[in-house]
Design an enzyme around this catalytic site. Structure first.
Site, PDB file in Angstrom:
ATOM      1  CB  SER A 106      59.912  18.389  63.056  1.00 21.52           C
ATOM      2  OG  SER A 106      59.355  17.393  63.887  1.00 21.52           O
ATOM      3  N   GLY A 148      46.317  16.538  55.737  1.00 20.49           N
ATOM      4  CA  GLY A 148      47.741  16.407  56.010  1.00 20.49           C
ATOM      5  C   GLY A 148      48.617  17.069  54.969  1.00 20.49           C
ATOM      6  CD  GLU A 149      47.857  21.152  50.364  1.00 20.12           C
ATOM      7  OE1 GLU A 149      48.391  21.816  49.463  1.00 20.12           O
ATOM      8  OE2 GLU A 149      46.620  21.078  50.523  1.00 20.12           O
ATOM      9  CG  ASN A 177      42.077  20.244  56.378  1.00 23.55           C
ATOM     10  OD1 ASN A 177      43.247  20.506  56.532  1.00 23.55           O
ATOM     11  ND2 ASN A 177      41.652  19.375  55.481  1.00 23.55           N
TER      12      ASN A 177
END
Length: 307
Positions: free
Chosen positions: A70, A95-96, A130
């Site tokens: 994507s 955002g890992e 998270n």
């Protein structure tokens, strides 16, 4: 389109500013800090280190590949968040998955929000963001809540405000940590649900938790069946029983309509796999087809759809 180009140019300009040794920003009071903090900046992936406080420990390889595809097609839509460590050196806050996926396809830079924070603030940001944004499993969420309590000294009331969850919801997650580690692993791997775990946590002895857990998996007990079995167990304890023999919830035998009995074998033989059909006398029901691998799923799809 013009706005997008302008935004990207701005990101590259700020990136150049951060690489200038004469403009090394270490705190919010430093010169040009207001131009960087809170803005989207294109950062070199090599300048970003993974956050050791990241609560997620499991990354699904297939899902990561899908995200990478994507990103390859559309780019990184949602910037990651980092904190500045040193000159041209950053640490991931959240955002890992996007970070890992970007590295998978060989990107050199990634859009990022920059924050300046100490380790404790970074831990709190990582855990809270998270919990709110990532698809963590129930045990990972519970561990994140526990770390906020142990390492940040957040009360459940304060935590409720920070993560936007009811205190009762937080309590339910934390109670999962009282389960035997085998059951916690079972929840993480999807063998049982959080609902099963919430019922099992009412059994004090872990060996009895394990005994009922094995019945849940072996007999495919529903959450309601499990709750009944736990209630029976508690009644046995109150009556002086040692509780060594865990009762299993009795399921009512399903009475299949005649038209189902006559045709069930045809489905199983044609598909060469286990097929379960449940239906009422009026004819309303559902068909469940079992498969054990991606290859078998593809085989079944071809049989059913012809594609």
């Amino acid at each position: 389109m013009a706005k997008a180009i302008k935004k990207q140019a701005l990101g590259r300009g700020l990136s150049a500013l951060l690489k200038d040794p004469n403009n090394d920003i270490q705190s919010v009071s430093d010169k040009n800090a207001d131009k960087v903090v809170g803005n989207i900046v294109e950062l070199d992936l090599e300048s970003i280190a993974v956050n050791p406080f990241q609560p997620r420990s499991n990354f699904n390889d297939e899902a990561l590949q899908e995200l990478a595809s994507s990103i390859k097609e559309l780019g990184v839509i949602q910037p990651i968040t980092v904190r500045k460590l040193d000159f041209n050196s950053y640490q991931l806050v959240s955002g890992e998955r996007r970070f890992r996926a970007s590295k998978l396809i060989g990107l050199e830079t990634i859009p990022a929000y920059i924050r300046i924070a100490n380790d404790q603030e970074s831990l709190e940001m990582a855990l809270v963001e998270n919990i709110q944004r990532q698809d963590l499993d129930p045990i990972e969420i519970a561990l994140s809540y526990q770390r906020l309590i142990d390492e940040i000294q957040l009360t459940q009331e304060k935590m409720s405000e920070r993560v936007g969850k009811k205190r009762s919801t937080i309590t339910n997650y934390l109670r999962l940590l009282r389960l035997d580690p085998i059951i916690q692993t079972g929840i993480r791997d999807g063998f049982v649900s959080m609902g099963h775990g919430r019922a099992l946590v009412n059994i004090e002895k872990q060996k009895d938790q394990i005994a009922l857990y094995e019945k849940i998996v072996g007999e495919n007990l529903s959450v309601r069946d499990t709750e009944k079995a736990v209630k029976e167990y508690q009644e046995r304890i109150l009556n002086g029983d040692a509780g060594e023999n865990i009762p299993s919830a009795k399921k009512k035998p399903s009475l299949q309509p005649e038209f189902i009995k006559e045709n069930l074998g045809s489905f199983s033989n044609y598909l060469s796999t286990k097929v379960d059909i449940k239906a009422s006398e009026k004819g309303k029901g559902k068909i469940t087809i079992a498969f054990n691998s991606k290859e078998e799923f593809s085989r079944l799809k071809k049989l059913i759809t012809g594609e």
